[in-house]
Design a protein around this motif. Structure first.
Motif, PDB file in Angstrom:
ATOM      1  N   HIS A   1       0.842  -1.201   0.000  1.00 22.74           N
ATOM      2  CA  HIS A   1       0.000   0.000   0.000  1.00 22.74           C
ATOM      3  C   HIS A   1       0.878   1.252   0.000  1.00 22.74           C
ATOM      4  CE1 HIS A   1      -3.042   2.940   1.165  1.00 22.74           C
ATOM      5  NE2 HIS A   1      -2.293   3.256   2.209  1.00 22.74           N
ATOM      6  N   VAL A   2       1.873   1.299   0.884  1.00 22.20           N
ATOM      7  CA  VAL A   2       2.751   2.462   0.969  1.00 22.20           C
ATOM      8  C   VAL A   2       3.598   2.591  -0.301  1.00 22.20           C
ATOM      9  CG1 VAL A   2       4.709   3.479   2.204  1.00 22.20           C
ATOM     10  CG2 VAL A   2       2.830   2.429   3.481  1.00 22.20           C
ATOM     11  N   THR A   3       4.116   1.482  -0.791  1.00 22.60           N
ATOM     12  CA  THR A   3       4.956   1.509  -1.993  1.00 22.60           C
ATOM     13  C   THR A   3       4.190   2.030  -3.197  1.00 22.60           C
ATOM     14  OG1 THR A   3       6.244  -0.363  -1.158  1.00 22.60           O
ATOM     15  CG2 THR A   3       6.403   0.109  -3.509  1.00 22.60           C
ATOM     16  N   SER A   4       2.934   1.594  -3.343  1.00 17.57           N
ATOM     17  CA  SER A   4       2.129   1.976  -4.496  1.00 17.57           C
ATOM     18  C   SER A   4       1.528   3.369  -4.356  1.00 17.57           C
ATOM     19  CB  SER A   4       1.012   0.952  -4.706  1.00 17.57           C
ATOM     20  OG  SER A   4       0.127   1.359  -5.725  1.00 17.57           O
ATOM     21  N   ARG A   5       0.878   3.614  -3.222  1.00 15.74           N
ATOM     22  CA  ARG A   5       0.107   4.853  -3.058  1.00 15.74           C
ATOM     23  C   ARG A   5       0.959   6.043  -2.632  1.00 15.74           C
ATOM     24  NH1 ARG A   5      -5.433   4.414  -2.200  1.00 15.74           N
ATOM     25  NH2 ARG A   5      -6.299   2.835  -3.609  1.00 15.74           N
ATOM     26  N   HIS A   6       1.998   5.802  -1.840  1.00 17.23           N
ATOM     27  CA  HIS A   6       2.766   6.920  -1.285  1.00 17.23           C
ATOM     28  C   HIS A   6       4.166   7.062  -1.872  1.00 17.23           C
ATOM     29  CE1 HIS A   6      -0.341   7.618   1.723  1.00 17.23           C
ATOM     30  NE2 HIS A   6      -0.371   6.317   1.931  1.00 17.23           N
ATOM     31  N   ARG A   7       4.672   5.991  -2.491  1.00 20.24           N
ATOM     32  CA  ARG A   7       5.993   6.079  -3.128  1.00 20.24           C
ATOM     33  C   ARG A   7       5.880   6.045  -4.648  1.00 20.24           C
ATOM     34  NH1 ARG A   7       6.956   7.716   1.262  1.00 20.24           N
ATOM     35  NH2 ARG A   7       8.182   6.685   2.881  1.00 20.24           N
ATOM     36  N   ASN A   8       4.637   5.867  -5.137  1.00 21.10           N
ATOM     37  CA  ASN A   8       4.362   5.891  -6.584  1.00 21.10           C
ATOM     38  C   ASN A   8       5.222   4.905  -7.364  1.00 21.10           C
ATOM     39  OD1 ASN A   8       2.411   8.010  -6.325  1.00 21.10           O
ATOM     40  ND2 ASN A   8       4.090   9.490  -6.177  1.00 21.10           N
ATOM     41  N   TYR A   9       5.467   3.757  -6.770  1.00 22.71           N
ATOM     42  CA  TYR A   9       6.247   2.725  -7.448  1.00 22.71           C
ATOM     43  C   TYR A   9       5.309   1.815  -8.223  1.00 22.71           C
ATOM     44  CZ  TYR A   9      10.212  -0.424  -8.153  1.00 22.71           C
ATOM     45  OH  TYR A   9      11.224  -1.161  -8.713  1.00 22.71           O
ATOM     46  N   VAL A  10       5.701   1.458  -9.435  1.00 23.62           N
ATOM     47  CA  VAL A  10       4.869   0.610 -10.286  1.00 23.62           C
ATOM     48  C   VAL A  10       4.995  -0.839  -9.797  1.00 23.62           C
ATOM     49  CG1 VAL A  10       4.430  -0.191 -12.621  1.00 23.62           C
ATOM     50  CG2 VAL A  10       5.205   2.170 -12.236  1.00 23.62           C
ATOM     51  N   LEU A  11       3.902  -1.392  -9.289  1.00 26.41           N
ATOM     52  CA  LEU A  11       3.961  -2.720  -8.681  1.00 26.41           C
ATOM     53  C   LEU A  11       4.237  -3.831  -9.680  1.00 26.41           C
ATOM     54  CD1 LEU A  11       1.138  -2.620  -5.968  1.00 26.41           C
ATOM     55  CD2 LEU A  11       3.551  -2.010  -5.786  1.00 26.41           C
ATOM     56  N   SER A  12       3.968  -3.582 -10.952  1.00 18.01           N
ATOM     57  CA  SER A  12       4.258  -4.616 -11.958  1.00 18.01           C
ATOM     58  C   SER A  12       5.758  -4.866 -12.088  1.00 18.01           C
ATOM     59  CB  SER A  12       3.677  -4.222 -13.321  1.00 18.01           C
ATOM     60  OG  SER A  12       4.227  -2.990 -13.767  1.00 18.01           O
ATOM     61  N   ASN A  13       6.564  -3.973 -11.512  1.00 19.14           N
ATOM     62  CA  ASN A  13       8.020  -4.149 -11.537  1.00 19.14           C
ATOM     63  C   ASN A  13       8.540  -4.962 -10.357  1.00 19.14           C
ATOM     64  OD1 ASN A  13       8.315  -2.638 -13.887  1.00 19.14           O
ATOM     65  ND2 ASN A  13       8.519  -0.717 -12.774  1.00 19.14           N
ATOM     66  N   ILE A  14       7.636  -5.398  -9.475  1.00 19.82           N
ATOM     67  CA  ILE A  14       8.035  -6.154  -8.281  1.00 19.82           C
ATOM     68  C   ILE A  14       7.654  -7.622  -8.453  1.00 19.82           C
ATOM     69  CG2 ILE A  14       7.664  -6.448  -5.794  1.00 19.82           C
ATOM     70  CD1 ILE A  14       7.176  -3.467  -5.596  1.00 19.82           C
ATOM     71  N   ASP A  15       8.583  -8.507  -8.131  1.00 21.36           N
ATOM     72  CA  ASP A  15       8.337  -9.948  -8.231  1.00 21.36           C
ATOM     73  C   ASP A  15       7.997 -10.578  -6.884  1.00 21.36           C
ATOM     74  OD1 ASP A  15       9.132 -10.426 -11.112  1.00 21.36           O
ATOM     75  OD2 ASP A  15      10.992  -9.548 -10.363  1.00 21.36           O
ATOM     76  N   PHE A  16       8.628 -10.090  -5.809  1.00 26.65           N
ATOM     77  CA  PHE A  16       8.445 -10.682  -4.490  1.00 26.65           C
ATOM     78  C   PHE A  16       8.323  -9.596  -3.420  1.00 26.65           C
ATOM     79  CE2 PHE A  16      10.769 -13.984  -6.796  1.00 26.65           C
ATOM     80  CZ  PHE A  16      10.136 -15.159  -6.390  1.00 26.65           C
ATOM     81  N   VAL A  17       7.653  -9.949  -2.328  1.00 21.02           N
ATOM     82  CA  VAL A  17       7.678  -9.161  -1.093  1.00 21.02           C
ATOM     83  C   VAL A  17       8.183 -10.082   0.014  1.00 21.02           C
ATOM     84  CG1 VAL A  17       6.374  -7.851   0.619  1.00 21.02           C
ATOM     85  CG2 VAL A  17       5.735  -7.710  -1.794  1.00 21.02           C
ATOM     86  N   PHE A  18       9.314  -9.707   0.618  1.00 17.10           N
ATOM     87  CA  PHE A  18       9.922 -10.503   1.676  1.00 17.10           C
ATOM     88  C   PHE A  18       9.995  -9.700   2.964  1.00 17.10           C
ATOM     89  CE2 PHE A  18      12.766 -13.239  -1.343  1.00 17.10           C
ATOM     90  CZ  PHE A  18      11.674 -14.020  -1.661  1.00 17.10           C
ATOM     91  N   GLY A  19       9.892 -10.416   4.084  1.00 18.72           N
ATOM     92  CA  GLY A  19      10.154  -9.821   5.387  1.00 18.72           C
ATOM     93  C   GLY A  19      11.634  -9.912   5.704  1.00 18.72           C
ATOM     94  N   GLY A  20      11.959  -9.752   6.991  1.00 17.20           N
ATOM     95  CA  GLY A  20      13.357  -9.681   7.384  1.00 17.20           C
ATOM     96  C   GLY A  20      14.096 -10.996   7.438  1.00 17.20           C
ATOM     97  N   SER A  21      13.380 -12.126   7.403  1.00 18.74           N
ATOM     98  CA  SER A  21      14.064 -13.418   7.583  1.00 18.74           C
ATOM     99  C   SER A  21      13.929 -14.361   6.394  1.00 18.74           C
ATOM    100  CB  SER A  21      13.518 -14.115   8.835  1.00 18.74           C
ATOM    101  OG  SER A  21      12.108 -14.298   8.742  1.00 18.74           O
ATOM    102  N   ALA A  22      13.239 -13.947   5.344  1.00 19.49           N
ATOM    103  CA  ALA A  22      12.989 -14.836   4.200  1.00 19.49           C
ATOM    104  C   ALA A  22      14.284 -15.243   3.501  1.00 19.49           C
ATOM    105  CB  ALA A  22      12.035 -14.174   3.211  1.00 19.49           C
TER     106      ALA A  22
END
Length: 277
Positions: free
Chosen positions: A46-67
């Protein structure tokens, strides 16, 4: 409520701390990582898309701190469950450690964190926390990392990991946690007989040399990339939003299975769409 401009505690001038300094014995302050004291996993997108204006189609994964550490070492921490799903409306694979834990915020590690950020060791610890978001290239993949940051160094505006760990315990878990949170250095406390006797700022590069001795660095990198490719391949067999449990078989091959109980990793597809598009 999400504060997109929040900063973690400010690291003070460590030379102003007189040592040795004894740990205090305040009344327990219990904490559980459940709502409202834990962010929903979709918050990072939500923050990356709405507040940082990053195009989500350019992201493959979302990882936390231990993945990264689990993929690199091909192990799941005892008592933890790693869950994954494809985020509805995207091709993003989210992987998170799904573990409800309780802790006492008056333990020495939290007292040390309060000390080096200019707070009273015996004081109350904030139940809020700051996560650092960053997009990094891992092989041919782009990964959004969302990991908690302990402090920041005003001297160079860098994130800092705060630890009381003995040097012999600086394993790959700490290294990958720091990489995920964007921490360039560790504020390391050394203790003896219930006292803090020394505090050092240790660069990530120095920590890495000690941490990877048990493993080949090339092998760790190879494991991460191989399992990320395999995860992308396997998850295509399931619908978006379907939550799966990630594990490794006896041959250290990654596998996905349906959970034996309901796990809420992300909201419904409708809510996800409202939050990230």
């Amino acid at each position: 409520m999400i504060d997109i401009h929040a900063l973690p505690g400010r690291l003070i001038d460590l030379n102003t701390i007189s040592m040795p300094i004894a740990f205090q014995k305040p009344r327990p302050q219990n904490y559980t990582n459940k709502f409202p004291y834990d962010l929903p996993h979709i918050a990072s997108l939500h923050v990356t898309s709405r507040h940082r204006n990053y195009v989500l189609s350019n992201i493959d994964f979302v990882f936390g701190g231990s993945a990264l550490n689990s993929l690199a070492t091909q192990t799941i921490p005892k008592g933890s469950t790693y869950v994954v799903c494809r985020v509805p409306g995207t091709n993003i694979v989210m992987a998170k450690n799904h573990k409800i834990y309780k802790c006492d915020l008056t333990l020495p590690s939290f007292q040390f964190e309060r000390l080096v950020t200019g707070n009273r060791m015996e004081g109350r610890h904030s139940s809020s926390f700051v996560e650092h978001l960053q997009v990094m290239e891992v092989g041919n993949f782009r990964v959004l990392f969302s990991a908690e940051v302990d402090a920041f160094d005003p001297a160079d505006q860098s994130a800092v990991e705060v630890k009381l760990l003995k040097a012999k315990n600086w394993g790959t878990k700490v290294i990958f946690q720091m990489i995920s949170s964007g921490s360039a250095k560790m504020c390391h406390g050394i203790t003896k007989d219930g006292h803090i006797t020394r505090i050092d700022l240790v660069p990530l590069s120095d920590l890495t040399e000690n941490a990877v001795q048990k493993y080949s660095r090339d092998k760790l990198e190879s494991n991460i990339l191989r399992h990320m490719c395999r995860l992308k391949e396997l998850i295509e067999e399931y619908q978006c939003g379907c939550v799966l449990v990630l594990s490794f078989d006896s041959n250290s091959e990654l596998k996905l299975t349906l959970p034996s109980y309901d796990i809420d990793l992300i909201p419904s597809a409708r809510v996800v769409t409202e939050l990230i598009q």
